[in-house]
Scaffold this active site. Structure first.
Site, mmCIF file in Angstrom:
data_model
loop_
_atom_site.group_PDB
_atom_site.id
_atom_site.type_symbol
_atom_site.label_atom_id
_atom_site.label_comp_id
_atom_site.label_asym_id
_atom_site.label_seq_id
_atom_site.Cartn_x
_atom_site.Cartn_y
_atom_site.Cartn_z
ATOM 1 N N SER A 111 0.928 -1.556 -0.444
ATOM 2 C CA SER A 111 -0.132 -0.175 0.324
ATOM 3 C C SER A 111 0.827 0.987 0.084
ATOM 4 O O SER A 111 1.850 1.855 -1.228
ATOM 5 C CB SER A 111 -0.471 -0.109 1.244
ATOM 6 O OG SER A 111 -2.038 0.891 1.010
ATOM 7 N N LEU A 112 0.912 2.333 1.132
ATOM 8 C CA LEU A 112 1.368 3.274 0.902
ATOM 9 C C LEU A 112 3.685 2.646 0.783
ATOM 10 O O LEU A 112 4.201 3.625 -0.145
ATOM 11 C CB LEU A 112 1.674 3.905 2.310
ATOM 12 C CG LEU A 112 2.658 4.764 2.924
ATOM 13 C CD1 LEU A 112 3.855 4.734 4.107
ATOM 14 C CD2 LEU A 112 3.214 5.476 1.805
ATOM 15 N N ARG A 136 -2.088 12.241 -0.347
ATOM 16 C CA ARG A 136 -2.497 10.884 -0.372
ATOM 17 C C ARG A 136 -3.107 10.315 1.588
ATOM 18 O O ARG A 136 -4.044 10.341 1.568
ATOM 19 C CB ARG A 136 -1.587 9.689 0.009
ATOM 20 C CG ARG A 136 -2.197 8.345 -0.504
ATOM 21 C CD ARG A 136 -1.288 7.220 -1.508
ATOM 22 N NE ARG A 136 -2.002 6.039 -1.411
ATOM 23 C CZ ARG A 136 -1.815 4.945 0.125
ATOM 24 N NH1 ARG A 136 -1.158 5.531 0.342
ATOM 25 N NH2 ARG A 136 -2.797 4.095 -0.478
ATOM 26 N N GLN A 265 -4.485 2.013 -6.683
ATOM 27 C CA GLN A 265 -4.759 1.705 -5.315
ATOM 28 C C GLN A 265 -5.419 1.660 -4.169
ATOM 29 O O GLN A 265 -5.277 0.789 -3.524
ATOM 30 C CB GLN A 265 -3.389 1.202 -5.253
ATOM 31 C CG GLN A 265 -2.210 0.792 -4.207
ATOM 32 C CD GLN A 265 -1.335 1.767 -3.630
ATOM 33 O OE1 GLN A 265 -1.409 2.528 -2.921
ATOM 34 N NE2 GLN A 265 -0.440 1.156 -3.021
#
Length: 332
Positions: A111-112, A136, A265
Site C-alpha cells: 500500500s503506502l 494521499r 491502489q
C-alpha cells in the site's frame, strides 16, 4: 549524500560479482512505532538529513511525531504515511552508505510502501514523493472521517471463499496479503455482518481490525479522485529498477501505467501475494524489508516458507544486513 537527496547507485558497476537477486520490501500503514528512525538519525547524517528535510518540506515537525509520539498522533493517516515513507528511505540510504551500492533486482511496498519503493527507484525524487504521500494520507484520512468504515481479517479461507462472502455482505476485498490471510473492507455494519458469516463460508477465523476506516474499498472514492489529481500535476520518471504494482501484482513499465496504478491502489485490492510470487518467479532470493517491525517478512514466509528475508528497522538490524550484503558482494 546531498541534503534531501537519495543516493543513486551505479548498478552497472557496483557489486558486479553478486549472484544473489536482492529485492526491497517497504512497510505499509500499521507498521509504525514511536521512535522509528531516531537511532538512525542520531548515528548517521544521511538519515538525519532526510528527516530534517521532511520537516522543512512539510512545514511541521514530522520527526518529533515519529520519534516521540504519542502513538495516537503517529497513527493518524496524515502523519503515519509520510513518517513510514521517510523511515523506509532513511533505512535504504544508510544501508547503501555502509554496505555499498548493491544491485536491486526488484522492489515492492505494501500500500503506502509502494510509493516508497517508487521513490527508491527514482520515479519521483524524495521531496516530490513526500508531498504526494502527505496528500494521499490527508485525503484518505478525510475519507475515513466522512464515512463509517471498517476492515476485518479473514484467516484460513481461500480467495474464492472470501470473495463469495464479500459479495454476499456487499463489501470489498482489500488485501490479499498471503495464502490464508485476506482482508475485507467496507461499511462498518456490513463488515460486521461478514464477520458473523465467515465460518459459514469455510473461513476459520474473522477478526475486526483496529483501523480508522475502510481502506482499499469503494468508501475511498473521494480520495481516489484527489490522488489522481495530485498525480496529474507531477512529472514521473521511468524507475531505475523494477517496481511491482499492488494493483496488478506485476512490474509497472510506463509512466502512464505508474500514474494510473498508484491512483487505482486507493480503492483497489492490494495483491501482495501476487507481488511476492512474481518476485520469486524472477529469481529474487534475498529480501530486505525496510521499515518498522517484521510484518512483510512474516507474510513472505507464509507465501514461500524458508525464503531468506532480513527486516531492517534500526541501527542493529541495519548493521547486520550491511554485513550480509558485504559478505555476498566480496569477490570469491
Amino acid at each position: 549524500m546531498g541534503k534531501c537527496q537519495l543516493p543513486i547507485a551505479n548498478f552497472a558497476f557496483a557489486f558486479s560479482n553478486v549472484s544473489r537477486k536482492i529485492a526491497l520490501l517497504f512497510a505499509g500503514q500499521g507498521a509504525q512505532t514511536v521512535g522509528m528512525g531516531l537511532d538512525l538519525a542520531s548515528e548517521f547524517p544521511s538519515a538525519a538529513d532526510l528527516f530534517r528535510c521532511a520537516d522543512e518540506v512539510l512545514g511541521r515537525k514530522l520527526s518529533e511525531i515519529a520519534w516521540n509520539g504519542p502513538i495516537e498522533e503517529l497513527t493518524r493517516t496524515s502523519n503515519c504515511q509520510p513518517a513510514l515513507y521517510v523511515h523506509g528511505l532513511a533505512c535504504l540510504a544508510v544501508l547503501r552508505e555502509i554496505a555499498g551500492e548493491f544491485p536491486i533486482a526488484a522492489a515492492a511496498g505494501l500500500s503506502l510502501g509502494e510509493w516508497t519503493a517508487h521513490a527508491a527507484a527514482g520515479t519521483f525524487d524524495f521531496k516530490e514523493g513526500l508531498r504526494l504521500v502527505e496528500k494521499r494520507g490527508s485525503f484518505m484520512e478525510a475519507a475515513c472521517e466522512a464515512t463509517s468504515g471498517a476492515m476485518a481479517a479473514m484467516i484460513g479461507g481461500d480467495e474464492s471463499a472470501v470473495r463469495a462472502l464479500a459479495v454476499k455482505a456487499d463489501v470489498d476485498v482489500a488485501n490479499l496479503n498471503a495464502p490464508g490471510q485476506i482482508v475485507i473492507s467496507g461499511e462498518r455494519a456490513k463488515v460486521e455482518v461478514a464477520v458473523t458469516l465467515a465460518k459459514e463460508h469455510g473461513i476459520r477465523r474473522a477478526t475486526l481490525l483496529n483501523v480508522a476506516g475502510a481502506y482499499h474499498s469503494r468508501l475511498m472514492k473521494i480520495a481516489y479522485l484527489q490522488v489522481g489529481e495530485a498525480l496529474a500535476g507531477v512529472t514521473l520518471q521511468t524507475p531505475r529498477f523494477p517496481v511491482l504494482s499492488n494493483v496488478t501484482g506485476a512490474r509497472v513499465e510506463s509512466v502512464e501505467q505508474i500514474r494510473q496504478t498508484l491512483q487505482d491502489q486507493v480503492t483497489a485490492t492490494v495483491r501482495w501475494t501476487d507481488c511476492m510470487e512474481r518476485m520469486l518467479e524472477i529469481g529474487c532470493d534475498l529480501f530486505l524489508e525496510l521499515g518498522p517491525g517484521g510484518v512483510l517478512a512474516g507474510l513472505l514466509q507464509r507465501t514461500r516458507k524458508g525464503a531468506e528475508v532480513m527486516s531492517v528497522t534500526d541501527v542493529v538490524s541495519l548493521q547486520n544486513c550491511a554485513e550480509k550484503l558485504q559478505e555476498i558482494g566480496r569477490p570469491d
